[in-house]
Design a protein around this motif. Structure first.
Motif, mmCIF file in Angstrom:
data_model
loop_
_atom_site.group_PDB
_atom_site.id
_atom_site.type_symbol
_atom_site.label_atom_id
_atom_site.label_comp_id
_atom_site.label_asym_id
_atom_site.label_seq_id
_atom_site.Cartn_x
_atom_site.Cartn_y
_atom_site.Cartn_z
ATOM 1 N N LEU A 109 35.451 21.396 1.220
ATOM 2 C CA LEU A 109 35.789 22.659 1.889
ATOM 3 C C LEU A 109 34.977 22.841 3.163
ATOM 4 C CD1 LEU A 109 36.086 25.063 -1.178
ATOM 5 C CD2 LEU A 109 37.939 23.943 0.095
ATOM 6 N N TYR A 110 33.684 22.568 3.112
ATOM 7 C CA TYR A 110 32.846 22.700 4.311
ATOM 8 C C TYR A 110 33.287 21.724 5.402
ATOM 9 C CZ TYR A 110 29.385 25.829 2.178
ATOM 10 O OH TYR A 110 28.742 26.902 1.612
ATOM 11 N N THR A 111 33.653 20.516 5.006
ATOM 12 C CA THR A 111 34.109 19.539 5.995
ATOM 13 C C THR A 111 35.421 19.997 6.626
ATOM 14 O OG1 THR A 111 32.990 17.762 4.799
ATOM 15 C CG2 THR A 111 34.733 17.115 6.358
ATOM 16 N N GLY A 112 36.336 20.477 5.822
ATOM 17 C CA GLY A 112 37.615 20.949 6.338
ATOM 18 C C GLY A 112 37.471 22.132 7.273
ATOM 19 N N MET A 113 36.664 23.115 6.868
ATOM 20 C CA MET A 113 36.501 24.292 7.736
ATOM 21 C C MET A 113 35.768 23.919 9.017
ATOM 22 S SD MET A 113 33.558 26.817 6.146
ATOM 23 C CE MET A 113 34.023 26.747 4.453
ATOM 24 N N GLY A 114 34.797 23.040 8.909
ATOM 25 C CA GLY A 114 34.057 22.625 10.095
ATOM 26 C C GLY A 114 34.936 21.867 11.072
ATOM 27 N N TYR A 115 35.739 20.939 10.555
ATOM 28 C CA TYR A 115 36.632 20.185 11.433
ATOM 29 C C TYR A 115 37.697 21.112 12.020
ATOM 30 C CZ TYR A 115 39.573 16.590 13.393
ATOM 31 O OH TYR A 115 40.307 15.827 14.262
ATOM 32 N N GLY A 116 38.183 22.055 11.230
ATOM 33 C CA GLY A 116 39.134 23.038 11.744
ATOM 34 C C GLY A 116 38.544 23.829 12.898
ATOM 35 N N SER A 117 37.277 24.215 12.781
ATOM 36 C CA SER A 117 36.639 24.952 13.875
ATOM 37 C C SER A 117 36.555 24.090 15.130
ATOM 38 C CB SER A 117 35.249 25.457 13.466
ATOM 39 O OG SER A 117 34.295 24.417 13.435
ATOM 40 N N TYR A 118 36.331 22.802 14.944
ATOM 41 C CA TYR A 118 36.319 21.887 16.092
ATOM 42 C C TYR A 118 37.697 21.841 16.756
ATOM 43 C CZ TYR A 118 36.889 17.607 18.685
ATOM 44 O OH TYR A 118 37.218 16.702 19.659
ATOM 45 N N LEU A 119 38.759 21.759 15.958
ATOM 46 C CA LEU A 119 40.107 21.708 16.531
ATOM 47 C C LEU A 119 40.409 22.959 17.359
ATOM 48 C CD1 LEU A 119 42.168 20.270 13.525
ATOM 49 C CD2 LEU A 119 41.389 19.053 15.578
ATOM 50 N N TRP A 133 32.189 12.953 21.028
ATOM 51 C CA TRP A 133 32.037 12.971 19.568
ATOM 52 C C TRP A 133 31.050 14.031 19.087
ATOM 53 C CZ3 TRP A 133 34.864 10.180 16.181
ATOM 54 C CH2 TRP A 133 35.640 9.149 16.701
ATOM 55 N N MET A 134 30.096 14.385 19.929
ATOM 56 C CA MET A 134 29.039 15.302 19.483
ATOM 57 C C MET A 134 29.566 16.673 19.051
ATOM 58 S SD MET A 134 26.458 13.520 19.216
ATOM 59 C CE MET A 134 25.142 14.679 18.976
ATOM 60 N N PRO A 135 30.466 17.313 19.827
ATOM 61 C CA PRO A 135 30.989 18.602 19.342
ATOM 62 C C PRO A 135 31.728 18.467 18.012
ATOM 63 C CG PRO A 135 31.452 18.348 21.676
ATOM 64 C CD PRO A 135 30.927 17.026 21.188
ATOM 65 N N MET A 136 32.489 17.397 17.848
ATOM 66 C CA MET A 136 33.224 17.210 16.600
ATOM 67 C C MET A 136 32.257 17.051 15.426
ATOM 68 S SD MET A 136 35.967 14.325 15.386
ATOM 69 C CE MET A 136 34.755 13.034 15.349
ATOM 70 N N ILE A 137 31.263 16.212 15.615
ATOM 71 C CA ILE A 137 30.288 15.988 14.539
ATOM 72 C C ILE A 137 29.489 17.260 14.273
ATOM 73 C CG2 ILE A 137 28.191 14.720 13.919
ATOM 74 C CD1 ILE A 137 29.446 12.304 15.451
ATOM 75 N N GLY A 138 29.032 17.910 15.325
ATOM 76 C CA GLY A 138 28.223 19.116 15.157
ATOM 77 C C GLY A 138 28.976 20.247 14.488
ATOM 78 N N LEU A 139 30.204 20.526 14.950
ATOM 79 C CA LEU A 139 30.976 21.621 14.364
ATOM 80 C C LEU A 139 31.442 21.295 12.952
ATOM 81 C CD1 LEU A 139 32.956 22.786 17.511
ATOM 82 C CD2 LEU A 139 31.225 24.088 16.257
ATOM 83 N N THR A 140 31.716 20.025 12.689
ATOM 84 C CA THR A 140 32.112 19.626 11.335
ATOM 85 C C THR A 140 30.928 19.709 10.377
ATOM 86 O OG1 THR A 140 33.850 18.203 12.223
ATOM 87 C CG2 THR A 140 33.166 17.783 9.953
ATOM 88 N N ALA A 141 29.742 19.384 10.855
ATOM 89 C CA ALA A 141 28.547 19.394 10.000
ATOM 90 C C ALA A 141 27.969 20.797 9.799
ATOM 91 C CB ALA A 141 27.475 18.485 10.597
ATOM 92 N N LEU A 142 28.197 21.687 10.750
ATOM 93 C CA LEU A 142 27.557 23.009 10.709
ATOM 94 C C LEU A 142 27.688 23.740 9.370
ATOM 95 C CD1 LEU A 142 26.032 25.310 12.127
ATOM 96 C CD2 LEU A 142 28.266 26.118 12.966
ATOM 97 N N PRO A 143 28.869 23.856 8.788
ATOM 98 C CA PRO A 143 28.959 24.585 7.514
ATOM 99 C C PRO A 143 28.106 24.002 6.398
ATOM 100 C CG PRO A 143 31.141 24.205 8.420
ATOM 101 C CD PRO A 143 30.178 23.414 9.262
ATOM 102 N N HIS A 144 27.848 22.699 6.473
ATOM 103 C CA HIS A 144 27.066 22.039 5.430
ATOM 104 C C HIS A 144 25.608 22.520 5.409
ATOM 105 C CE1 HIS A 144 30.142 19.161 4.142
ATOM 106 N NE2 HIS A 144 30.506 19.143 5.414
ATOM 107 N N LEU A 145 25.109 23.057 6.519
ATOM 108 C CA LEU A 145 23.732 23.557 6.548
ATOM 109 C C LEU A 145 23.541 24.670 5.526
ATOM 110 C CD1 LEU A 145 23.032 23.609 10.392
ATOM 111 C CD2 LEU A 145 22.349 21.880 8.708
#
Length: 150
Positions: A53-63, A2-14
């Motif tokens: 938008l940040y959540t979508g792009m972050g989750y997309g980067s995880y995928l 779960w950590m990569p998914m959460i981290g990559l999804t959260a990253l754009p929000h910073l």
């Protein structure tokens, strides 16, 4: 797992949080002095839209990251383009709202939009879902460019 998914999804929000910090003062002082078209979305829409938008792009980067097996050699171009667009995204707010450099902001948003398009092209063969998660973002950037630079 779960950590990569959460981290990559959260990253754009910073960058979004930092941008919100810069914007909050300017929205009350400098921003109202700008001439804006009547069809511009209301101020209240921006935090909601950017959160999505940040959540979508972050989750997309995880995928994409997951499909490529992490940060491998194959991930260099698609994740590199993603990182570049993210850096350009984060830079726009300080240029526009912080420095009040409208011409630089126009150049920057054109570069950002092109980089998002390139990211989408590089992601498409890897994950169509990830590519589609960037589509609203690309659309919003086009809308923003039309609002600020019509």
């Amino acid at each position: 797992m779960w950590m990569p998914m959460i981290g990559l999804t959260a990253l754009p929000h910073l960058g979004g949080l930092y941008g919100g910090y810069i914007t909050r003062k300017e929205v009350k002082t400098w921003y109202p002095t700008l001439q804006k078209p009547s069809w511009r979305p209301p101020n209240a829409a921006f935090p909601v839209v950017w959160t999505c938008l940040y959540t979508g792009m972050g989750y997309g980067s995880y995928l994409v990251w997951k499909e490529l097996g992490g940060f491998t050699e194959d991930a260099l171009v698609p994740m590199g383009l993603y990182g570049l667009q993210l850096a350009l995204n984060w830079a726009w707010t300080p240029i526009f709202f912080g420095a009040h450099k409208l011409k630089w902001a126009l150049i920057e948003i054109v570069m950002l939009t092109g980089t998002v398009g390139a990211t989408m092209l590089s992601w498409y063969p890897i994950s169509r879902t990830a590519t589609l998660l960037l589509a609203p973002y690309l659309s919003w950037l086009c809308l923003e460019a039309a609002v600020w630079f019509e």
